[in-house]
Design a protein around this motif. Structure first.
Motif, PDB file in Angstrom:
ATOM      1  N   THR A 131      48.765  33.551  37.069  1.00 27.99           N
ATOM      2  CA  THR A 131      48.041  34.625  36.406  1.00 27.99           C
ATOM      3  C   THR A 131      46.546  34.385  36.579  1.00 27.99           C
ATOM      4  O   THR A 131      46.052  33.290  36.318  1.00 27.99           O
ATOM      5  N   LEU A 132      45.862  35.429  37.039  1.00 27.00           N
ATOM      6  CA  LEU A 132      44.410  35.386  37.161  1.00 27.00           C
ATOM      7  C   LEU A 132      43.840  36.385  36.159  1.00 27.00           C
ATOM      8  O   LEU A 132      44.084  37.582  36.272  1.00 27.00           O
ATOM      9  N   ALA A 133      43.108  35.880  35.176  1.00 29.13           N
ATOM     10  CA  ALA A 133      42.465  36.751  34.195  1.00 29.13           C
ATOM     11  C   ALA A 133      41.035  37.009  34.639  1.00 29.13           C
ATOM     12  O   ALA A 133      40.246  36.063  34.787  1.00 29.13           O
ATOM     13  N   LEU A 134      40.727  38.279  34.873  1.00 31.06           N
ATOM     14  CA  LEU A 134      39.399  38.658  35.346  1.00 31.06           C
ATOM     15  C   LEU A 134      38.542  39.062  34.155  1.00 31.06           C
ATOM     16  O   LEU A 134      38.970  39.857  33.324  1.00 31.06           O
ATOM     17  N   ASP A 135      37.332  38.533  34.104  1.00 29.85           N
ATOM     18  CA  ASP A 135      36.446  38.793  32.971  1.00 29.85           C
ATOM     19  C   ASP A 135      35.079  39.214  33.511  1.00 29.85           C
ATOM     20  O   ASP A 135      34.395  38.413  34.166  1.00 29.85           O
ATOM     21  N   GLY A 136      34.716  40.472  33.266  1.00 28.27           N
ATOM     22  CA  GLY A 136      33.405  40.946  33.703  1.00 28.27           C
ATOM     23  C   GLY A 136      33.509  42.087  34.682  1.00 28.27           C
ATOM     24  O   GLY A 136      34.436  42.886  34.621  1.00 28.27           O
ATOM     25  N   GLU A 137      32.544  42.146  35.592  1.00 22.03           N
ATOM     26  CA  GLU A 137      32.474  43.219  36.571  1.00 22.03           C
ATOM     27  C   GLU A 137      32.837  42.679  37.949  1.00 22.03           C
ATOM     28  O   GLU A 137      32.320  41.657  38.372  1.00 22.03           O
ATOM     29  N   LEU A 138      33.735  43.406  38.615  1.00 21.35           N
ATOM     30  CA  LEU A 138      34.131  43.029  39.973  1.00 21.35           C
ATOM     31  C   LEU A 138      33.372  43.932  40.937  1.00 21.35           C
ATOM     32  O   LEU A 138      33.768  45.061  41.208  1.00 21.35           O
ATOM     33  N   ASP A 139      32.239  43.424  41.416  1.00 23.50           N
ATOM     34  CA  ASP A 139      31.388  44.195  42.319  1.00 23.50           C
ATOM     35  C   ASP A 139      31.247  43.455  43.642  1.00 23.50           C
ATOM     36  O   ASP A 139      31.974  42.496  43.911  1.00 23.50           O
TER      37      ASP A 139
END
Length: 109
Positions: free
Chosen positions: A13-21
């Motif tokens: 599991t990869l938890a993404l936190d923030g903006e993916l730009d």
């Protein structure tokens, strides 16, 4: 962008936190490019704290989709915020990728 990993059994599991730009997509691409990721049966992407995704971020997922499919690795998105989900829908990516509302549903796949 912060990425928190949690490996359990055959699932990563990869938890993404923030903006993916454009700038942060390099970090995600580096994680998804690691050869050992193909040892998992499923990669779940927790999008609960992902509040923006650019075309560069979408491109990272698209670029790894075929590689994962060829290796038999399921890519499952869950906890997606409505505004991020709308981006996937508008581009038709919701029909190419598995997106479910909750972690429980993602785990059951």
């Amino acid at each position: 962008m912060k990425i928190v990993q949690n490996a359990a059994n055959d699932t990563l599991t990869l938890a993404l936190d923030g903006e993916l730009d454009a700038s942060s997509s390099v970090l995600l691409d580096n994680e998804l490019t690691k050869p050992e990721i193909l040892n998992f049966r499923k990669v779940m992407i927790d999008c609960q704290r992902l509040n923006y995704i650019s075309s560069a971020g979408l491109g990272v997922f698209i670029s790894h989709l075929q590689r994962f499919q060829d290796a038999g690795v399921r890519l499952v998105f869950f906890n997606m915020q409505e505004k991020v989900h709308n981006v996937f829908e508008i581009l038709g990516l919701d029909s190419l990728m598995t997106i479910v509302p909750s972690e429980q549903e993602a785990t059951a796949i």
